[in-house]
Structure formats: C-alpha cells, structure tokens
Enzyme design. Structure first.
Site, PDB file in Angstrom:
ATOM      1  N   GLY A  48      -6.672   1.442   5.131  1.00 41.11           N
ATOM      2  CA  GLY A  48      -6.352   2.732   5.742  1.00 41.11           C
ATOM      3  C   GLY A  48      -7.530   3.631   6.053  1.00 41.11           C
ATOM      4  N   GLU A 103     -11.246   7.759   1.077  1.00 37.72           N
ATOM      5  CA  GLU A 103      -9.853   7.299   1.073  1.00 37.72           C
ATOM      6  C   GLU A 103      -9.076   7.934   2.219  1.00 37.72           C
ATOM      7  OE1 GLU A 103      -7.902   5.157   0.613  1.00 37.72           O
ATOM      8  OE2 GLU A 103      -6.851   5.224  -1.293  1.00 37.72           O
ATOM      9  N   ASP A 107      -1.525   9.798  -2.482  1.00 39.98           N
ATOM     10  CA  ASP A 107      -0.081   9.990  -2.524  1.00 39.98           C
ATOM     11  C   ASP A 107       0.331  10.128  -3.991  1.00 39.98           C
ATOM     12  OD1 ASP A 107       2.517  10.019  -1.366  1.00 39.98           O
ATOM     13  OD2 ASP A 107       2.743   7.889  -1.742  1.00 39.98           O
ATOM     14  N   GLY A 109      -1.312   8.853  -6.373  1.00 36.86           N
ATOM     15  CA  GLY A 109      -2.586   8.928  -7.087  1.00 36.86           C
ATOM     16  C   GLY A 109      -2.889   7.684  -7.911  1.00 36.86           C
ATOM     17  N   THR A 111      -3.409   4.365  -7.220  1.00 41.16           N
ATOM     18  CA  THR A 111      -4.475   3.444  -6.821  1.00 41.16           C
ATOM     19  C   THR A 111      -5.841   4.034  -7.136  1.00 41.16           C
ATOM     20  OG1 THR A 111      -3.037   2.799  -4.996  1.00 41.16           O
ATOM     21  CG2 THR A 111      -5.309   2.027  -4.900  1.00 41.16           C
ATOM     22  N   LEU A 112      -6.041   5.277  -6.711  1.00 37.00           N
ATOM     23  CA  LEU A 112      -7.363   5.866  -6.907  1.00 37.00           C
ATOM     24  C   LEU A 112      -7.665   6.113  -8.372  1.00 37.00           C
ATOM     25  CD1 LEU A 112      -8.054   8.298  -3.990  1.00 37.00           C
ATOM     26  CD2 LEU A 112      -9.219   6.209  -4.620  1.00 37.00           C
ATOM     27  N   ASP A 163      -1.146   3.231   8.794  1.00 41.85           N
ATOM     28  CA  ASP A 163      -0.213   2.362   9.526  1.00 41.85           C
ATOM     29  C   ASP A 163       1.228   2.537   9.086  1.00 41.85           C
ATOM     30  OD1 ASP A 163      -0.395   1.148   6.915  1.00 41.85           O
ATOM     31  OD2 ASP A 163       0.447  -0.666   7.807  1.00 41.85           O
ATOM     32  N   ARG A 169      -2.361   2.338  13.567  1.00 41.62           N
ATOM     33  CA  ARG A 169      -3.690   2.690  13.030  1.00 41.62           C
ATOM     34  C   ARG A 169      -4.599   3.203  14.138  1.00 41.62           C
ATOM     35  NH1 ARG A 169      -3.956   0.566   7.765  1.00 41.62           N
ATOM     36  NH2 ARG A 169      -2.935  -1.441   7.443  1.00 41.62           N
TER      37      ARG A 169
HETATM   38  P1  5GP Z   1      -1.091   5.975  -4.021  1.00 41.06           P
HETATM   39  O1  5GP Z   1      -1.828   7.297  -4.013  1.00 41.06           O
HETATM   40  O2  5GP Z   1       0.410   6.195  -4.102  1.00 41.06           O
HETATM   41  O3  5GP Z   1      -1.591   5.001  -5.047  1.00 41.06           O
HETATM   42  O4  5GP Z   1      -1.285   5.187  -2.704  1.00 41.06           O
HETATM   43  C1  5GP Z   1      -1.950   5.636  -1.623  1.00 41.06           C
HETATM   44  C2  5GP Z   1      -1.769   4.606  -0.526  1.00 41.06           C
HETATM   45  O5  5GP Z   1      -0.408   4.571  -0.074  1.00 41.06           O
HETATM   46  C3  5GP Z   1      -2.598   5.040   0.642  1.00 41.06           C
HETATM   47  O6  5GP Z   1      -3.905   4.526   0.585  1.00 41.06           O
HETATM   48  C4  5GP Z   1      -1.783   4.533   1.812  1.00 41.06           C
HETATM   49  O7  5GP Z   1      -2.151   3.204   2.103  1.00 41.06           O
HETATM   50  C5  5GP Z   1      -0.340   4.559   1.333  1.00 41.06           C
HETATM   51  N1  5GP Z   1       0.338   5.787   1.797  1.00 41.06           N
HETATM   52  C6  5GP Z   1       0.750   6.840   1.059  1.00 41.06           C
HETATM   53  N2  5GP Z   1       1.330   7.797   1.818  1.00 41.06           N
HETATM   54  C7  5GP Z   1       1.290   7.340   3.087  1.00 41.06           C
HETATM   55  C8  5GP Z   1       1.719   7.889   4.362  1.00 41.06           C
HETATM   56  O8  5GP Z   1       2.249   8.997   4.504  1.00 41.06           O
HETATM   57  N3  5GP Z   1       1.484   7.102   5.443  1.00 41.06           N
HETATM   58  C9  5GP Z   1       0.890   5.867   5.374  1.00 41.06           C
HETATM   59  N4  5GP Z   1       0.729   5.205   6.509  1.00 41.06           N
HETATM   60  N5  5GP Z   1       0.472   5.338   4.198  1.00 41.06           N
HETATM   61  C10 5GP Z   1       0.658   6.068   3.074  1.00 41.06           C
END
Ligand code: 5GP
Length: 178
Positions: A48, A103, A107, A109, A111-112, A163, A169
C-alpha cells in the site's frame, strides 16, 4: 472490470492530488532538516505505501536509502500473538540507520505495532513511523504514528497506493470506496 464499473466504485474524492503533494513535500523537508550525517532508511510496508514512498523519497534532499518489507500479523480476537510473519525482509543491518517506517494507513494498528517491536529489537539509531492516513477511531491496540499526514473517519478508502481487490492503487488521489 469495465471502465464503468471502475468509476462506479469511486464515491467521493476525500484528499486531492494537490493536498497530498503539498503534505508530502512538507514531510520531505522535515526529514531533510533532521539529517545529522547518519544514514536514513525509509522502509515501505508493501504494497500500500509504494506510491507514498516513491513520492516521499524524491522530496528528501539529503542522502537516504529505501527498503521494503512485507508483513502479516497474527491475532486471536484483539490480542496479538506477538508473531509477525515477514514474507519479505530488509537487506540492511538497521543498527547503522535512522529508520523511518513509511505506511499507507494505520487502521487497527496491529501490523505496525508488531513491525515496530520487531525493528526495535534490531537496535536502529532511531525509529519513527510516518503514515499517510490515520483512522484512529478503528484502533484495537495502543499505537500512535509519529506523524500522520491526514486523519480520516472510519471509511474504506482507495487510491494513491491503497487498493480494493488489487484495483484502484493507480488513482492519484484518495477516495471513498463505493
Ligand atoms: P492495521 O492497522 O489494521 O494492522 O492494518 C493496516 C492495513 O490495512 C493497511 O496497511 C491497509 O493495507 C489495510 N487498510 C486499512 N484500512 C484501509 C482502507 O480504508 N482502505 C484500504 N485500501 N486498505 C486499508
């Protein structure tokens, strides 16, 4: 997907190309101003953030390197297993670098949070997280990026690297997905 289908999924432009370009240029200046002679490593979490990284690195006017990681965290409900599966890792020994994780969006949080813990264990000179977008209302783990260029509400967004099913993208702006 037909052109009409593609266009029908673009509900509303939330952040324009110009707003993104201005914010990225400002962030590039900030990174350049912080240069202390030690190498800077911009780390993109794929896929992303690839467009954000490519624009950001060209806004940096001091020496910097780039690296790529692919990471997936494993969770049971909202509890991290602490296991982050790295399907592509950095080549650099990061103990010699100021590391900046670049990044697309924070979302939940999860993964990070896991990637930061992993990279901290490799003792970088410093470690910061710069995200293009932040959705703080969605957080399930305590995690705050050092810089978020734009804070958005709980919407699913596409474009500028983000995406839906590998499409969108290539949009030059951030839009709400329909
Ligand atoms: P999290 O913070 O939940 O671990 O994951 C973040 C990842 O979820 C981001 O890097 C992205 O790939 C995906 N993601 C979260 N929210 C969105 C969104 O609104 N749109 C898209 N396309 N991907 C999202």
């Amino acid at each position: 997907m037909t052109k009409n289908e593609f266009n029908s999924h673009i509900k509303e432009v939330l952040i324009s190309e110009k707003e993104i370009a201005d914010a990225v240029a400002e962030l590039g200046r900030k990174i350049s101003d912080s240069y202390d002679g030690n190498p800077i490593l911009l780390v993109s979490i794929l896929k992303g953030s690839f467009i954000f990284l490519s624009d950001l690195c060209r806004a940096v006017t001091v020496p910097c390197e780039i690296g790529f990681m692919c990471a997936k965290s494993y969770y049971q409900d909202t509890v991290s297993s602490g296991v982050v599966n790295i399907t592509m890792d950095l080549e650099q020994d990061i103990s010699k670098y100021h590391v900046i994780i670049v990044e697309d969006i924070v979302d939940t949080g999860r993964t990070l949070n896991d990637v930061v813990n992993l990279l901290k264990s490799r003792n970088p000179l410093s470690l910061q997280v710069f995200t293009l977008l932040d959705k703080p209302s969605r957080r399930t783990v305590e995690f705050d990026p050092d810089i978020a260029l734009f804070t958005i509400p709980d919407l699913f967004v596409i474009g500028y690297g983000l995406d839906c099913g590998e499409h969108f993208r290539n949009l030059p702006y951030i839009a709400e997905y329909n």
